[in-house]
Design a protein around this motif. Sequence first.
Motif, PDB file in Angstrom:
ATOM      1  N   SER A  63      75.356  29.696  39.554  1.00 57.75           N
ATOM      2  CA  SER A  63      74.842  30.678  38.590  1.00 57.75           C
ATOM      3  C   SER A  63      75.827  30.976  37.467  1.00 57.75           C
ATOM      4  O   SER A  63      75.444  31.549  36.451  1.00 57.75           O
ATOM      5  CB  SER A  63      74.473  31.977  39.314  1.00 57.75           C
ATOM      6  OG  SER A  63      75.598  32.504  39.990  1.00 57.75           O
ATOM      7  N   THR A  86      67.074  27.148  36.432  1.00 56.16           N
ATOM      8  CA  THR A  86      67.812  28.133  37.223  1.00 56.16           C
ATOM      9  C   THR A  86      69.188  28.439  36.630  1.00 56.16           C
ATOM     10  O   THR A  86      69.867  29.339  37.104  1.00 56.16           O
ATOM     11  CB  THR A  86      67.989  27.622  38.666  1.00 56.16           C
ATOM     12  OG1 THR A  86      68.645  26.343  38.637  1.00 56.16           O
ATOM     13  CG2 THR A  86      66.651  27.479  39.348  1.00 56.16           C
ATOM     14  N   SER A  87      69.587  27.676  35.606  1.00 54.38           N
ATOM     15  CA  SER A  87      70.912  27.891  34.994  1.00 54.38           C
ATOM     16  C   SER A  87      70.794  28.920  33.879  1.00 54.38           C
ATOM     17  O   SER A  87      70.742  28.585  32.703  1.00 54.38           O
ATOM     18  CB  SER A  87      71.468  26.564  34.460  1.00 54.38           C
ATOM     19  OG  SER A  87      71.561  25.622  35.494  1.00 54.38           O
ATOM     20  N   THR A 121      64.474  21.791  37.064  1.00 56.07           N
ATOM     21  CA  THR A 121      65.837  21.530  37.533  1.00 56.07           C
ATOM     22  C   THR A 121      66.858  22.391  36.810  1.00 56.07           C
ATOM     23  O   THR A 121      67.805  22.902  37.405  1.00 56.07           O
ATOM     24  CB  THR A 121      66.196  20.043  37.342  1.00 56.07           C
ATOM     25  OG1 THR A 121      65.285  19.238  38.087  1.00 56.07           O
ATOM     26  CG2 THR A 121      67.606  19.763  37.823  1.00 56.07           C
ATOM     27  N   GLU A 158      63.619  16.295  36.522  1.00 59.71           N
ATOM     28  CA  GLU A 158      62.466  16.964  37.116  1.00 59.71           C
ATOM     29  C   GLU A 158      62.284  18.352  36.504  1.00 59.71           C
ATOM     30  O   GLU A 158      63.261  19.094  36.351  1.00 59.71           O
ATOM     31  CB  GLU A 158      62.641  17.084  38.628  1.00 59.71           C
ATOM     32  CG  GLU A 158      62.686  15.744  39.351  1.00 59.71           C
ATOM     33  CD  GLU A 158      62.815  15.920  40.849  1.00 59.71           C
ATOM     34  OE1 GLU A 158      62.483  17.012  41.349  1.00 59.71           O
ATOM     35  OE2 GLU A 158      63.252  14.976  41.523  1.00 59.71           O
ATOM     36  N   PRO A 217      69.279  16.341  41.729  1.00 60.03           N
ATOM     37  CA  PRO A 217      68.354  17.025  42.648  1.00 60.03           C
ATOM     38  C   PRO A 217      67.812  18.296  42.020  1.00 60.03           C
ATOM     39  O   PRO A 217      68.528  19.017  41.312  1.00 60.03           O
ATOM     40  CB  PRO A 217      69.231  17.331  43.869  1.00 60.03           C
ATOM     41  CG  PRO A 217      70.330  16.318  43.810  1.00 60.03           C
ATOM     42  CD  PRO A 217      70.596  16.094  42.350  1.00 60.03           C
ATOM     43  N   SER A 218      66.543  18.569  42.251  1.00 59.04           N
ATOM     44  CA  SER A 218      65.896  19.709  41.600  1.00 59.04           C
ATOM     45  C   SER A 218      66.524  21.039  41.982  1.00 59.04           C
ATOM     46  O   SER A 218      66.413  22.017  41.246  1.00 59.04           O
ATOM     47  CB  SER A 218      64.405  19.722  41.938  1.00 59.04           C
ATOM     48  OG  SER A 218      64.220  19.794  43.340  1.00 59.04           O
ATOM     49  N   ASP A 219      67.197  21.103  43.127  1.00 59.10           N
ATOM     50  CA  ASP A 219      67.812  22.359  43.579  1.00 59.10           C
ATOM     51  C   ASP A 219      69.324  22.367  43.381  1.00 59.10           C
ATOM     52  O   ASP A 219      70.013  23.247  43.896  1.00 59.10           O
ATOM     53  CB  ASP A 219      67.487  22.598  45.054  1.00 59.10           C
ATOM     54  CG  ASP A 219      67.988  21.463  45.954  1.00 59.10           C
ATOM     55  OD1 ASP A 219      68.374  20.403  45.402  1.00 59.10           O
ATOM     56  OD2 ASP A 219      67.996  21.630  47.187  1.00 59.10           O
ATOM     57  N   PHE A 220      69.830  21.418  42.605  1.00 65.51           N
ATOM     58  CA  PHE A 220      71.281  21.279  42.485  1.00 65.51           C
ATOM     59  C   PHE A 220      71.949  22.507  41.868  1.00 65.51           C
ATOM     60  O   PHE A 220      73.013  22.941  42.295  1.00 65.51           O
ATOM     61  CB  PHE A 220      71.608  20.026  41.658  1.00 65.51           C
ATOM     62  CG  PHE A 220      73.067  19.881  41.322  1.00 65.51           C
ATOM     63  CD1 PHE A 220      73.991  19.619  42.314  1.00 65.51           C
ATOM     64  CD2 PHE A 220      73.518  20.016  40.018  1.00 65.51           C
ATOM     65  CE1 PHE A 220      75.342  19.482  42.018  1.00 65.51           C
ATOM     66  CE2 PHE A 220      74.858  19.882  39.711  1.00 65.51           C
ATOM     67  CZ  PHE A 220      75.775  19.610  40.712  1.00 65.51           C
ATOM     68  N   VAL A 242      70.908  25.610  41.679  1.00 60.19           N
ATOM     69  CA  VAL A 242      70.502  26.923  42.190  1.00 60.19           C
ATOM     70  C   VAL A 242      71.712  27.776  42.547  1.00 60.19           C
ATOM     71  O   VAL A 242      71.738  28.990  42.272  1.00 60.19           O
ATOM     72  CB  VAL A 242      69.583  26.754  43.419  1.00 60.19           C
ATOM     73  CG1 VAL A 242      69.319  28.103  44.069  1.00 60.19           C
ATOM     74  CG2 VAL A 242      68.278  26.095  43.019  1.00 60.19           C
TER      75      VAL A 242
END
Length: 291
Positions: free
Chosen positions: A78, A100-101, A97, A94, A70-73, A75
């Motif tokens: 961190s 954010t990491s 994805t 995607e 999932p694209s928000d997995f 988030v």
Amino acid sequence: MLPCVCWLQPILILLSSVLWTRGENCPATCLCPDPHTVDCSGRGLTRLPNEIPLDVRRLLLADNWIPRIPSDFLVLYSDLVYLDLRNNSLSHIEPGTLSTSSRLVFLDLGSNNLTEIPKGTFGESRSLIKLRLGNNPYLSMVSEDAFLGLTSLRELELERNALSTLKVGALSQLPSLRVVRLEGNPWLCNCNFANLFTWLMENSQKLPNGVDGMECSLPMDGRRVSLTQLSKDSFRECQATLTLTDLLIIIFSGISVSVVAIMTSFFLASTVHCFQRWSKGTKGDEEESEE
């Protein structure tokens, strides 16, 4: 009392370790060998597990059947620095994805079903040091800007995929690159491969085995040859090959010259016509004066 306590201490430590490994903070069917590691490898998972601790640092998901992320997995994770997703069923990632990491150092996407690596797949994961993308049998396209922003990347694995060509810019924009694996791909020895060949010869120290283990197919008969049998002269004919940009420039220049020539001819014709009319008018005036 003290000897008894000392005797029980190892047992209490073992019990607490077991309770943590299979405790409430650990996803079902997974193991958590330490407070910051979640190991779900080889569990037959068809989707990402639920209830992964938010402070996880090492997430091991290899040898499952996971088809997508999932694209928000990522988030909420961190602190994640190590992500192993090799040998799953991923067909695409995607864009955004993985961006954010911010602390991700190691990423393994090898042995999946990826078909392409487009621009923006990794965002600007500036902390990423090692990226594994090898053994994806359908991976035939890597965007020139696929790795843009990965300024800390030292090791890149693209071996045994379906790549027949690769833009040099995808590699030259990695300032920290020390090791790259490209062997086992069906490279095609055409003019599109010429620039990559030059880069490989100039950076052979970054290849684990140099260019010894790399081959490409000749465009005429498909015969496979080792890159050690080739040289820059092998692509000498490509230097005279015009690119699409070159052709467009030539066409545009030709049209521009034609337009200028037409306008110049029209201007000269108009000037001559006006001069002729002026000459006739002047001659007529002189004749009237004489009469």
